[in-house]
Design an enzyme around this catalytic site. Structure first.
Site, PDB file in Angstrom:
ATOM      1  N   TYR A 134     -29.755  19.681 -30.861  1.00 30.27           N
ATOM      2  CA  TYR A 134     -30.240  18.523 -30.087  1.00 30.27           C
ATOM      3  C   TYR A 134     -30.302  17.264 -30.971  1.00 30.27           C
ATOM      4  O   TYR A 134     -29.792  16.207 -30.589  1.00 30.27           O
ATOM      5  CB  TYR A 134     -31.615  18.835 -29.501  1.00 30.27           C
ATOM      6  CG  TYR A 134     -32.180  17.697 -28.676  1.00 30.27           C
ATOM      7  CD1 TYR A 134     -31.595  17.348 -27.460  1.00 30.27           C
ATOM      8  CD2 TYR A 134     -33.272  16.967 -29.117  1.00 30.27           C
ATOM      9  CE1 TYR A 134     -32.094  16.295 -26.702  1.00 30.27           C
ATOM     10  CE2 TYR A 134     -33.785  15.915 -28.357  1.00 30.27           C
ATOM     11  CZ  TYR A 134     -33.192  15.586 -27.157  1.00 30.27           C
ATOM     12  OH  TYR A 134     -33.681  14.537 -26.408  1.00 30.27           O
TER      13      TYR A 134
ATOM     14  N   SER B 273     -32.785   9.481 -28.677  1.00 32.80           N
ATOM     15  CA  SER B 273     -34.121  10.075 -28.810  1.00 32.80           C
ATOM     16  C   SER B 273     -34.648   9.720 -30.189  1.00 32.80           C
ATOM     17  O   SER B 273     -33.870   9.391 -31.104  1.00 32.80           O
ATOM     18  CB  SER B 273     -34.021  11.595 -28.690  1.00 32.80           C
ATOM     19  OG  SER B 273     -35.204  12.213 -29.143  1.00 32.80           O
TER      20      SER B 273
HETATM   21  N1  LIG Z   1     -38.632  13.829 -22.236  1.00 27.45           N
HETATM   22  C1  LIG Z   1     -38.584  13.561 -23.517  1.00 27.45           C
HETATM   23  O1  LIG Z   1     -39.544  13.813 -24.273  1.00 27.45           O
HETATM   24  C2  LIG Z   1     -37.353  12.882 -24.101  1.00 27.45           C
HETATM   25  C3  LIG Z   1     -37.470  12.281 -25.357  1.00 27.45           C
HETATM   26  C4  LIG Z   1     -36.359  11.664 -25.911  1.00 27.45           C
HETATM   27  C5  LIG Z   1     -35.159  11.636 -25.220  1.00 27.45           C
HETATM   28  N2  LIG Z   1     -35.062  12.232 -24.011  1.00 27.45           N
HETATM   29  C6  LIG Z   1     -33.760  12.195 -23.325  1.00 27.45           C
HETATM   30  O2  LIG Z   1     -33.919  11.581 -22.063  1.00 27.45           O
HETATM   31  C7  LIG Z   1     -32.874  12.005 -21.199  1.00 27.45           C
HETATM   32  C8  LIG Z   1     -33.480  12.384 -19.847  1.00 27.45           C
HETATM   33  O3  LIG Z   1     -34.307  13.507 -20.027  1.00 27.45           O
HETATM   34  P1  LIG Z   1     -35.693  13.696 -19.250  1.00 27.45           P
HETATM   35  O4  LIG Z   1     -36.754  13.690 -20.258  1.00 27.45           O
HETATM   36  O5  LIG Z   1     -35.782  12.763 -18.116  1.00 27.45           O
HETATM   37  O6  LIG Z   1     -35.519  15.223 -18.782  1.00 27.45           O
HETATM   38  P2  LIG Z   1     -35.345  15.873 -17.345  1.00 27.45           P
HETATM   39  O7  LIG Z   1     -36.479  15.502 -16.468  1.00 27.45           O
HETATM   40  O8  LIG Z   1     -35.093  17.321 -17.622  1.00 27.45           O
HETATM   41  O9  LIG Z   1     -34.029  15.193 -16.772  1.00 27.45           O
HETATM   42  C9  LIG Z   1     -32.738  15.575 -17.214  1.00 27.45           C
HETATM   43  C10 LIG Z   1     -31.715  15.089 -16.206  1.00 27.45           C
HETATM   44  O10 LIG Z   1     -30.405  15.450 -16.679  1.00 27.45           O
HETATM   45  C11 LIG Z   1     -29.713  16.092 -15.597  1.00 27.45           C
HETATM   46  N3  LIG Z   1     -28.763  17.071 -16.104  1.00 27.45           N
HETATM   47  C12 LIG Z   1     -29.019  18.130 -16.908  1.00 27.45           C
HETATM   48  N4  LIG Z   1     -27.896  18.844 -17.101  1.00 27.45           N
HETATM   49  C13 LIG Z   1     -26.913  18.224 -16.398  1.00 27.45           C
HETATM   50  C14 LIG Z   1     -25.531  18.494 -16.184  1.00 27.45           C
HETATM   51  N5  LIG Z   1     -24.923  19.550 -16.753  1.00 27.45           N
HETATM   52  N6  LIG Z   1     -24.832  17.652 -15.383  1.00 27.45           N
HETATM   53  C15 LIG Z   1     -25.433  16.600 -14.790  1.00 27.45           C
HETATM   54  N7  LIG Z   1     -26.729  16.280 -14.961  1.00 27.45           N
HETATM   55  C16 LIG Z   1     -27.458  17.098 -15.745  1.00 27.45           C
HETATM   56  C17 LIG Z   1     -30.812  16.770 -14.780  1.00 27.45           C
HETATM   57  O11 LIG Z   1     -30.379  16.939 -13.444  1.00 27.45           O
HETATM   58  P3  LIG Z   1     -29.891  18.310 -12.772  1.00 27.45           P
HETATM   59  O12 LIG Z   1     -30.676  19.422 -13.391  1.00 27.45           O
HETATM   60  O13 LIG Z   1     -30.176  18.091 -11.326  1.00 27.45           O
HETATM   61  O14 LIG Z   1     -28.431  18.374 -13.074  1.00 27.45           O
HETATM   62  C18 LIG Z   1     -31.906  15.714 -14.841  1.00 27.45           C
HETATM   63  O15 LIG Z   1     -31.699  14.751 -13.842  1.00 27.45           O
HETATM   64  C19 LIG Z   1     -32.164  13.154 -21.912  1.00 27.45           C
HETATM   65  O16 LIG Z   1     -30.955  12.679 -22.476  1.00 27.45           O
HETATM   66  C20 LIG Z   1     -33.147  13.547 -23.005  1.00 27.45           C
HETATM   67  O17 LIG Z   1     -32.495  14.108 -24.121  1.00 27.45           O
HETATM   68  C21 LIG Z   1     -36.137  12.856 -23.422  1.00 27.45           C
END
Ligand SMILES: NC(=O)c1ccc[n+]([C@@H]2O[C@H](COP(=O)([O-])OP(=O)(O)OC[C@H]3O[C@@H](n4cnc5c(N)ncnc54)[C@H](OP(=O)(O)O)[C@@H]3O)[C@@H](O)[C@H]2O)c1
Length: 272
Positions: free
Chosen positions: A159, A146
């Site tokens: 985080y 991130s």
């Molecule tokens: N969105 C942003 O602004 C942003 C910015 C920088 C980095 N990121 C990173 O991008 C990545 C994806 O995030 P996103 O933005 O796409 O958020 P998201 O829509 O909330 O997706 C998160 C994913 O992680 C899975 N997950 C959460 N807890 C889990 C667990 N205990 N076991 C297995 N799977 C789990 C969730 O699936 P289930 O709930 O079905 O398990 C979901 O598929 C993350 O690493 C996040 O830190 C996001």
């Protein structure tokens, strides 16, 4: 040093494929003909996506329902995939979440669960699937960090620390593995419109991001391009590149108070 061309019997594991960036990465990979193994806790979502992707692309799509924060469930997943009649050509360690607030006011067990998912699960899946790739002389790992990785972030203390780990670990591996045929790429997005904001308790990311949020599809496209070419680092979007530069260059004495002010009222004493 790149993701090998798609082949029958090969799969790319995508964690966190039930929503957001992970779902979009899975769509991109299957569009390119790669078989994928979708991993997350919400099995209904994974099954629906798998059915859609199989119909649309004809590739093999596996579903693994797993809480990656649970040690036993994670080891069992690694065992099942390692023993299956499938070659793991790539791993996308994308599953992750954040929390917002002052550390001493946040539920401690959730902070620890974040470390287990964002750090430990990523570390273990990388460790489990890297050595067969090195033996085969081919493979690609994409680890999702991130923009939060590049500086401390009051309000997102755990985080930001977990994402620093991901970034430092993955870039070190990228250098170590040069010449082996295996690449490790770090994806460092800024704000992306996904479920992340709701899960972290900051609401809609599009509303809270000063420069607006990047669509998850654009982030996934850049990530998969980076993986295909074995790039060290992918930072999608001009504004995000600016944030990364700022995080690296601005002295902490200036950055920390500004970041704390930006983080807002919830950093006041959580007991009051
Ligand atoms: N969105 C942003 O602004 C942003 C910015 C920088 C980095 N990121 C990173 O991008 C990545 C994806 O995030 P996103 O933005 O796409 O958020 P998201 O829509 O909330 O997706 C998160 C994913 O992680 C899975 N997950 C959460 N807890 C889990 C667990 N205990 N076991 C297995 N799977 C789990 C969730 O699936 P289930 O709930 O079905 O398990 C979901 O598929 C993350 O690493 C996040 O830190 C996001």
């Amino acid at each position: 040093m790149a993701l090998p061309s798609p082949s029958p019997g090969a799969t790319v594991i995508v964690t966190g494929a039930s929503s957001g960036i992970g779902e979009q990465i899975a769509r991109r990979l299957t569009d390119l003909g790669h078989g994928v193994t979708l991993v997350a806790r919400r099995g209904d979502r994974l099954e629906a996506l798998a059915t859609e992707l199989r119909r649309a692309t004809g590739v093999t799509v596996g579903v693994e329902v797993c809480d990656l924060g649970d040690d036993a469930a994670r080891w069992s997943l690694i065992g099942r995939i390692s023993e299956a009649d499938v070659h793991v050509s790539g791993v996308v360690n994308n599953a992750g979440f954040g929390t917002y607030g002052r550390f001493d006011g946040l539920p401690f067990d959730r902070e620890q669960a974040m470390v287990r998912l964002n750090v430990l699960a990523l570390h273990e899946l990388t460790g489990a699937f890297l050595w067969p790739m090195v033996e085969a002389g081919a493979g690609a790992i994409l680890n999702v960090a991130s923009v939060a990785a590049f500086q401390p972030l009051p309000g997102f203390a755990t985080y930001a620390a977990t994402k620093s780990f991901v970034q430092t670990f993955s870039e070190s591996l990228h250098a170590e593995l040069a010449g082996t045929g295996v690449s490790v790429t770090t994806l460092s997005p800024g704000p992306v419109a996904t479920e992340f904001g709701e899960v972290a308790g900051v609401g809609n990311i599009e509303d809270s991001a000063p420069g607006g949020a990047v669509p998850a599809g654009d982030v996934a496209a850049a990530a998969v391009r980076g993986m295909l070419h074995g790039k060290r680092s992918v930072v999608p979007g001009v504004a995000t590149k600016g944030m990364v530069l700022g995080g690296r260059l601005i002295p902490r004495t200036l950055l920390l108070p500004a970041a704390k002010r930006a983080a807002g009222v919830r950093l006041r004493n959580p007991q009051k």
